[in-house]
Design a protein around this motif. Structure first.
Motif, PDB file in Angstrom:
ATOM      1  N   THR A  68       0.823  -1.209   0.000  1.00  0.00           N
ATOM      2  CA  THR A  68       0.000   0.000   0.000  1.00  0.00           C
ATOM      3  C   THR A  68       0.859   1.262   0.000  1.00  0.00           C
ATOM      4  OG1 THR A  68      -1.661  -1.228   1.257  1.00  0.00           O
ATOM      5  CG2 THR A  68      -1.892   1.169   1.202  1.00  0.00           C
ATOM      6  N   TYR A  69       0.423   2.221  -0.820  1.00  0.00           N
ATOM      7  CA  TYR A  69       1.042   3.534  -0.897  1.00  0.00           C
ATOM      8  C   TYR A  69      -0.041   4.570  -0.623  1.00  0.00           C
ATOM      9  CZ  TYR A  69       5.028   1.374  -3.240  1.00  0.00           C
ATOM     10  OH  TYR A  69       6.120   0.604  -3.534  1.00  0.00           O
ATOM     11  N   VAL A  70       0.360   5.732  -0.101  1.00  0.00           N
ATOM     12  CA  VAL A  70      -0.576   6.828   0.119  1.00  0.00           C
ATOM     13  C   VAL A  70      -0.026   8.049  -0.600  1.00  0.00           C
ATOM     14  CG1 VAL A  70      -1.698   8.318   1.813  1.00  0.00           C
ATOM     15  CG2 VAL A  70      -1.262   5.932   2.366  1.00  0.00           C
ATOM     16  N   ALA A  71      -0.861   8.657  -1.427  1.00  0.00           N
ATOM     17  CA  ALA A  71      -0.507   9.905  -2.107  1.00  0.00           C
ATOM     18  C   ALA A  71      -1.274  11.039  -1.442  1.00  0.00           C
ATOM     19  CB  ALA A  71      -0.860   9.812  -3.591  1.00  0.00           C
ATOM     20  N   PHE A  72      -0.557  12.049  -0.991  1.00  0.00           N
ATOM     21  CA  PHE A  72      -1.168  13.226  -0.381  1.00  0.00           C
ATOM     22  C   PHE A  72      -1.282  14.308  -1.443  1.00  0.00           C
ATOM     23  CE2 PHE A  72       1.426  11.099   2.870  1.00  0.00           C
ATOM     24  CZ  PHE A  72       0.430  10.768   3.775  1.00  0.00           C
ATOM     25  N   PHE A  73      -2.428  14.961  -1.528  1.00  0.00           N
ATOM     26  CA  PHE A  73      -2.601  15.992  -2.549  1.00  0.00           C
ATOM     27  C   PHE A  73      -3.471  17.115  -2.023  1.00  0.00           C
ATOM     28  CE2 PHE A  73      -6.048  12.950  -3.168  1.00  0.00           C
ATOM     29  CZ  PHE A  73      -7.156  13.758  -3.321  1.00  0.00           C
ATOM     30  N   LYS A  74      -3.462  18.221  -2.739  1.00  0.00           N
ATOM     31  CA  LYS A  74      -4.389  19.323  -2.478  1.00  0.00           C
ATOM     32  C   LYS A  74      -5.001  19.703  -3.812  1.00  0.00           C
ATOM     33  CE  LYS A  74      -1.052  23.057  -2.912  1.00  0.00           C
ATOM     34  NZ  LYS A  74      -0.535  24.290  -2.371  1.00  0.00           N
ATOM     35  N   ASN A  75      -6.227  20.235  -3.759  1.00  0.00           N
ATOM     36  CA  ASN A  75      -6.847  20.661  -5.007  1.00  0.00           C
ATOM     37  C   ASN A  75      -6.718  22.181  -5.161  1.00  0.00           C
ATOM     38  OD1 ASN A  75      -8.915  21.850  -3.522  1.00  0.00           O
ATOM     39  ND2 ASN A  75     -10.363  20.196  -3.881  1.00  0.00           N
ATOM     40  N   ARG A  76      -7.284  22.713  -6.231  1.00  0.00           N
ATOM     41  CA  ARG A  76      -7.088  24.142  -6.528  1.00  0.00           C
ATOM     42  C   ARG A  76      -7.704  25.062  -5.488  1.00  0.00           C
ATOM     43  NH1 ARG A  76     -11.958  25.639  -8.644  1.00  0.00           N
ATOM     44  NH2 ARG A  76     -13.048  24.034  -9.770  1.00  0.00           N
ATOM     45  N   THR A  77      -8.625  24.560  -4.667  1.00  0.00           N
ATOM     46  CA  THR A  77      -9.212  25.380  -3.603  1.00  0.00           C
ATOM     47  C   THR A  77      -8.550  25.107  -2.255  1.00  0.00           C
ATOM     48  OG1 THR A  77     -10.974  23.776  -3.216  1.00  0.00           O
ATOM     49  CG2 THR A  77     -11.444  25.558  -4.783  1.00  0.00           C
ATOM     50  N   GLU A  78      -7.357  24.489  -2.305  1.00  0.00           N
ATOM     51  CA  GLU A  78      -6.543  24.222  -1.112  1.00  0.00           C
ATOM     52  C   GLU A  78      -7.121  23.146  -0.185  1.00  0.00           C
ATOM     53  OE1 GLU A  78      -3.391  25.676  -0.740  1.00  0.00           O
ATOM     54  OE2 GLU A  78      -3.858  26.354  -2.755  1.00  0.00           O
ATOM     55  N   GLU A  79      -8.104  22.378  -0.636  1.00  0.00           N
ATOM     56  CA  GLU A  79      -8.587  21.243   0.145  1.00  0.00           C
ATOM     57  C   GLU A  79      -7.577  20.120  -0.011  1.00  0.00           C
ATOM     58  OE1 GLU A  79     -13.353  22.024  -0.378  1.00  0.00           O
ATOM     59  OE2 GLU A  79     -12.307  20.794  -1.827  1.00  0.00           O
ATOM     60  N   ILE A  80      -7.311  19.412   1.101  1.00  0.00           N
ATOM     61  CA  ILE A  80      -6.322  18.348   1.049  1.00  0.00           C
ATOM     62  C   ILE A  80      -6.997  16.994   1.142  1.00  0.00           C
ATOM     63  CG2 ILE A  80      -4.392  19.700   1.903  1.00  0.00           C
ATOM     64  CD1 ILE A  80      -4.926  18.619   4.668  1.00  0.00           C
ATOM     65  N   GLY A  81      -6.320  15.996   0.587  1.00  0.00           N
ATOM     66  CA  GLY A  81      -6.876  14.652   0.608  1.00  0.00           C
ATOM     67  C   GLY A  81      -5.797  13.624   0.389  1.00  0.00           C
ATOM     68  N   ILE A  82      -6.227  12.376   0.347  1.00  0.00           N
ATOM     69  CA  ILE A  82      -5.306  11.270   0.127  1.00  0.00           C
ATOM     70  C   ILE A  82      -5.869  10.319  -0.920  1.00  0.00           C
ATOM     71  CG2 ILE A  82      -4.383  11.376   2.479  1.00  0.00           C
ATOM     72  CD1 ILE A  82      -5.968   8.813   3.094  1.00  0.00           C
ATOM     73  N   ALA A  83      -4.969   9.627  -1.574  1.00  0.00           N
ATOM     74  CA  ALA A  83      -5.319   8.526  -2.468  1.00  0.00           C
ATOM     75  C   ALA A  83      -4.594   7.296  -1.941  1.00  0.00           C
ATOM     76  CB  ALA A  83      -4.887   8.828  -3.900  1.00  0.00           C
ATOM     77  N   ILE A  84      -5.323   6.210  -1.763  1.00  0.00           N
ATOM     78  CA  ILE A  84      -4.739   4.942  -1.336  1.00  0.00           C
ATOM     79  C   ILE A  84      -4.505   4.105  -2.587  1.00  0.00           C
ATOM     80  CG2 ILE A  84      -5.048   2.877   0.077  1.00  0.00           C
ATOM     81  CD1 ILE A  84      -5.019   5.473   1.735  1.00  0.00           C
ATOM     82  N   LEU A  85      -3.279   3.672  -2.785  1.00  0.00           N
ATOM     83  CA  LEU A  85      -2.912   2.869  -3.948  1.00  0.00           C
ATOM     84  C   LEU A  85      -2.430   1.496  -3.484  1.00  0.00           C
ATOM     85  CD1 LEU A  85      -1.560   6.005  -4.506  1.00  0.00           C
ATOM     86  CD2 LEU A  85      -1.746   5.020  -6.767  1.00  0.00           C
ATOM     87  N   LYS A  86      -2.835   0.469  -4.200  1.00  0.00           N
ATOM     88  CA  LYS A  86      -2.436  -0.903  -3.883  1.00  0.00           C
ATOM     89  C   LYS A  86      -1.542  -1.449  -5.003  1.00  0.00           C
ATOM     90  CE  LYS A  86      -5.038  -1.451  -0.164  1.00  0.00           C
ATOM     91  NZ  LYS A  86      -4.587  -1.906   1.131  1.00  0.00           N
ATOM     92  N   LYS A  87      -0.523  -2.224  -4.604  1.00  0.00           N
ATOM     93  CA  LYS A  87       0.409  -2.817  -5.560  1.00  0.00           C
ATOM     94  C   LYS A  87      -0.099  -4.184  -5.985  1.00  0.00           C
ATOM     95  CE  LYS A  87       4.566  -3.378  -3.998  1.00  0.00           C
ATOM     96  NZ  LYS A  87       5.994  -3.540  -3.664  1.00  0.00           N
ATOM     97  N   GLY A  88      -0.019  -4.461  -7.280  1.00  0.00           N
ATOM     98  CA  GLY A  88      -0.482  -5.736  -7.814  1.00  0.00           C
ATOM     99  C   GLY A  88       0.653  -6.702  -8.077  1.00  0.00           C
ATOM    100  N   PRO A  89       0.325  -7.885  -8.606  1.00  0.00           N
ATOM    101  CA  PRO A  89       1.337  -8.898  -8.880  1.00  0.00           C
ATOM    102  C   PRO A  89       2.352  -8.464  -9.942  1.00  0.00           C
ATOM    103  CG  PRO A  89      -0.868  -9.691  -9.449  1.00  0.00           C
ATOM    104  CD  PRO A  89      -1.022  -8.337  -8.869  1.00  0.00           C
ATOM    105  N   ASN A  90       2.000  -7.477 -10.766  1.00  0.00           N
ATOM    106  CA  ASN A  90       2.921  -6.970 -11.785  1.00  0.00           C
ATOM    107  C   ASN A  90       3.790  -5.831 -11.250  1.00  0.00           C
ATOM    108  OD1 ASN A  90       0.970  -4.994 -11.592  1.00  0.00           O
ATOM    109  ND2 ASN A  90       0.631  -4.798 -13.786  1.00  0.00           N
ATOM    110  N   LYS A  91       3.708  -5.558  -9.955  1.00  0.00           N
ATOM    111  CA  LYS A  91       4.473  -4.510  -9.256  1.00  0.00           C
ATOM    112  C   LYS A  91       3.977  -3.102  -9.582  1.00  0.00           C
ATOM    113  CE  LYS A  91       7.342  -7.590  -7.577  1.00  0.00           C
ATOM    114  NZ  LYS A  91       6.717  -8.482  -6.682  1.00  0.00           N
ATOM    115  N   ASN A  92       2.950  -2.990 -10.415  1.00  0.00           N
ATOM    116  CA  ASN A  92       2.321  -1.700 -10.687  1.00  0.00           C
ATOM    117  C   ASN A  92       1.248  -1.438  -9.637  1.00  0.00           C
ATOM    118  OD1 ASN A  92       3.922  -1.383 -12.924  1.00  0.00           O
ATOM    119  ND2 ASN A  92       2.315  -1.816 -14.402  1.00  0.00           N
ATOM    120  N   LEU A  93       0.672  -0.248  -9.686  1.00  0.00           N
ATOM    121  CA  LEU A  93      -0.309   0.173  -8.691  1.00  0.00           C
ATOM    122  C   LEU A  93      -1.662   0.423  -9.324  1.00  0.00           C
ATOM    123  CD1 LEU A  93       1.973   2.860  -6.995  1.00  0.00           C
ATOM    124  CD2 LEU A  93       1.635   0.512  -6.235  1.00  0.00           C
ATOM    125  N   ARG A  94      -2.668   0.464  -8.466  1.00  0.00           N
ATOM    126  CA  ARG A  94      -4.002   0.938  -8.871  1.00  0.00           C
ATOM    127  C   ARG A  94      -4.534   1.793  -7.730  1.00  0.00           C
ATOM    128  NH1 ARG A  94      -8.609  -1.923  -6.690  1.00  0.00           N
ATOM    129  NH2 ARG A  94      -7.891  -3.701  -5.487  1.00  0.00           N
TER     130      ARG A  94
END
Length: 187
Positions: A68-94
């Motif tokens: 699992t990876y977590v991406a932290f981001f903010k949008n154009r109105t300065e609201e912040i959030g996270i995206a949770i990404l999971k690694k698959g058998p091909n070593k790529n993420l979704r």
């Protein structure tokens, strides 16, 4: 003998086709290359599908040696959030899920509980451009475990903490804002 060779070739062809189809399915399910630029591009595409939020990636963090990876981001109105990404058998993420809130107040603090294949994590994200609080105490709901983090004097902050095994993936916590003497602040 010829029939045996033909059967073997057909069998190898069927197995090879099966592996090829499986690889295409995995690559379609986990298309994001495991690098910051590809994560950024895909988080932007994911968030923009719901409207023009125009997110900016701030940081990507791998949760221990988990899937699992977590991406932290903010949008154009300065609201912040996270995206949770999971690694698959091909070593790529979704992208598994994303979340951001209406955090247009002078400060904003949010807790996220994240389950991984190597344990559970508590994530605190927030902003305090006024620098009114110095610490945050997180008390997991229905659990005696608590922890305190020191807030940097920056507009945005992100804390990732591995939770003890016995916490069983607690998804929520009460957060308390504390001053420099670790006394609770009421806004």
């Amino acid at each position: 003998m010829r029939k045996i060779i033909m059967v073997l070739f057909i069998l190898i062809g069927v197995i090879g086709t099966g592996y090829g189809v499986r690889a295409v399915q995995i690559n379609a399910k986990y298309p994001i290359l495991n690098n910051t630029e590809d994560i950024k591009k895909n988080v932007v595409l994911w968030q923009n599908r719901r409207g023009d939020v125009d997110p900016t990636l701030i940081k990507v963090e791998h949760l221990g040696n988990s899937n699992t990876y977590v991406a932290f981001f903010k949008n154009r109105t300065e609201e912040i959030g996270i995206a949770i990404l999971k690694k698959g058998p091909n070593k790529n993420l979704r992208i598994h899920t994303t979340s951001y809130g209406k955090n247009d107040a002078a400060y904003y603090v949010q807790y996220y509980g994240v389950n991984t294949n190597k344990g559970n994590y508590g994530i605190i994200v927030g902003k305090d451009p006024t620098n009114k609080f110095s610490f945050i105490r997180a008390e997991l709901i229905g659990d005696p475990f608590t922890y305190t983090v020191q807030v940097p004097k920056k507009d945005y902050f992100f804390f990732v903490n591995k939770l003890p095994k016995e916490n069983g993936g607690k998804k929520s916590a009460n957060l308390y804002l504390l001053n420099e003497k670790k006394q609770e602040i009421n806004y």
